[in-house]
Design a protein around this motif. Structure first.
Motif, short mmCIF file in Angstrom:
data_model
loop_
_atom_site.label_atom_id
_atom_site.label_comp_id
_atom_site.label_asym_id
_atom_site.label_seq_id
_atom_site.Cartn_x
_atom_site.Cartn_y
_atom_site.Cartn_z
N ALA A 29 35.41 37.29 50.49
CA ALA A 29 34.78 38.49 49.94
C ALA A 29 34.48 38.36 48.45
CB ALA A 29 35.71 39.69 50.18
N GLY A 30 34.80 37.19 47.88
CA GLY A 30 34.48 36.97 46.47
C GLY A 30 35.60 37.28 45.49
N TYR A 31 36.77 37.67 45.98
CA TYR A 31 37.89 37.97 45.08
C TYR A 31 38.48 36.67 44.51
CZ TYR A 31 37.91 42.80 46.69
OH TYR A 31 37.56 44.10 46.97
N ARG A 32 38.94 36.75 43.27
CA ARG A 32 39.61 35.62 42.65
C ARG A 32 41.01 35.48 43.26
NH1 ARG A 32 36.17 37.93 39.13
NH2 ARG A 32 35.09 36.60 37.60
N ALA A 33 41.39 34.24 43.62
CA ALA A 33 42.70 33.99 44.23
C ALA A 33 43.48 33.05 43.32
CB ALA A 33 42.52 33.36 45.61
#
Length: 362
Positions: A29-33
């Protein structure tokens, strides 16, 4: 991550964009991990940021190829301890002013500004000339360890004690108060810190550091700098890594256990020795030691009741006025009752004591 670190999401985005803390992955979803390594780096960045460093300075610190995570933690701890010490000096100054105001005494504007500009040595440095002098028996050990070195760098030089008179000495001292008290004819002194010595590699035959490493924000980095600029290194320091070290000295054992807190996280003797590739030798303290460092009066307990003696030793400023006063009151009572003499009767027969002082030579 933003919630755990108590920063805004915008801050994390900015750190990512400038390459300061870039997450290892992105979700679908494009979130930074963020990985565990990313979290460790973010923790360092935030700690340096809260100490007042700029983002460019922080990038240089966390990307320094000469340091690892442990070395950077030591550096952070040293900076925080230094900040704590400055705060303790300021709190003591405020307490003093509050007491004076309660008695109707107004503190002068000059004293108000001095209190808030004080560094640790600015608070204790003026007492040095009275009680901190070269102890010739310790000086002989240090000078012998310098070998045939002709050019010597003295780092954390203070007022110049232990500088060999028969060699070409250059001094380094960050405190203006200490530099101002160097006697006429003393070696030239440079305003700099141990961790960033302004000299080229192998500039000196030898580098020395006497009773100063415990004041450095990053001891390991400072020791590595000594190794970088000199072919021989001599360090007079303290071993707080031996089992039961706090029990060696009656003052810390019976009256000032807070001393242990000052050295929490302090590099072990093995770490310091490894940093310069040397060996460590014990240094005994003579009973009539001329240099009034913390352990010097081990057979002269009355000396610790003297305010002038205590003010020339950073330990007392760092533990704070409450711990200091409690220790002094307890010692005074035990000296009066004979309890101290009973507890320490074996010391009277000793001419020198082993209290953890070490000479590291590389």
């Amino acid at each position: 991550m933003a919630e755990l670190a108590a920063v805004s999401v915008r801050t994390l985005h900015h750190y990512d964009e400038i390459g300061l803390v870039q997450p290892s992955a992105r979700t679908g979803a494009g979130y930074r991990a963020y990985s565990a390594g990313d979290v460790e780096r973010l923790r360092e960045v935030l700690a340096f940021r809260r100490l007042g460093f700029g983002l460019r300075e922080i990038a240089d610190l966390v990307d320094d190829p000469a340091t690892d995570a442990v070395a950077r933690l030591y550096r952070l701890r040293g900076l925080l301890v230094e900040q704590r010490d400055r705060t303790a000096v300021m709190v003591a100054a405020i307490d003093k002013e509050l007491g004076e105001r309660a008695m109707g005494i107004r503190t002068t504007p000059e004293d108000q500004l001095k209190a808030f500009g004080a560094q640790l040595y600015e608070a204790i440095g003026s007492a040095y000339p009275a009680t901190r002098r070269t102890e010739p028996r310790i000086a002989a050990r240090i000078w012998e360890a310098l070998g045939d070195a002709r050019t010597v760098l003295n780092v954390g030089a203070g007022t110049g004690s232990y500088e060999p008179p028969d060699r070409e000495v250059t001094a380094v001292e960050p405190s203006a108060v200490m530099r101002a008290q160097r006697p006429a004819g003393a070696a030239p002194c440079v305003a700099a810190s141990a961790e960033r010595l302004p000299f080229a590699d192998q500039s000196f035959d030898a580098a020395m550091a006497v009773s100063t490493v415990h004041h450095w924000p990053d001891p390991i980095a400072g020791l590595r700098e000594l190794r970088r600029v000199a072919r021989r290194v001599v360090v007079f320091t303290y071993d707080a890594s031996t089992t039961g070290w706090l029990q060696r000295f009656w003052l810390t054992r019976d009256y000032l256990p807070e001393f242990a807190d000052l050295l929490a996280g302090w590099p072990s003797l093995a770490d310091m020795t490894r940093a310069i590739g040397g060996r460590a030798e014990p240094v005994l303290i003579p009973w009539d030691c001329a240099d009034g460092f913390f352990e010097a009066h081990w057979r002269r307990p009355e000396a610790y009741l003297d305010e002038h003696v205590r003010r020339a030793v950073s330990v007392w400023t760092r533990v704070g006025p409450e711990a200091e006063q409690r220790a002094v009151n307890m010692l005074r009572a035990d000296l009066a009752s004979g309890r101290w003499a009973e507890r320490n009767r074996d010391l009277v027969a000793l001419d020198a004591a082993e209290l953890g002082l070490r000479l590291i030579v590389a």
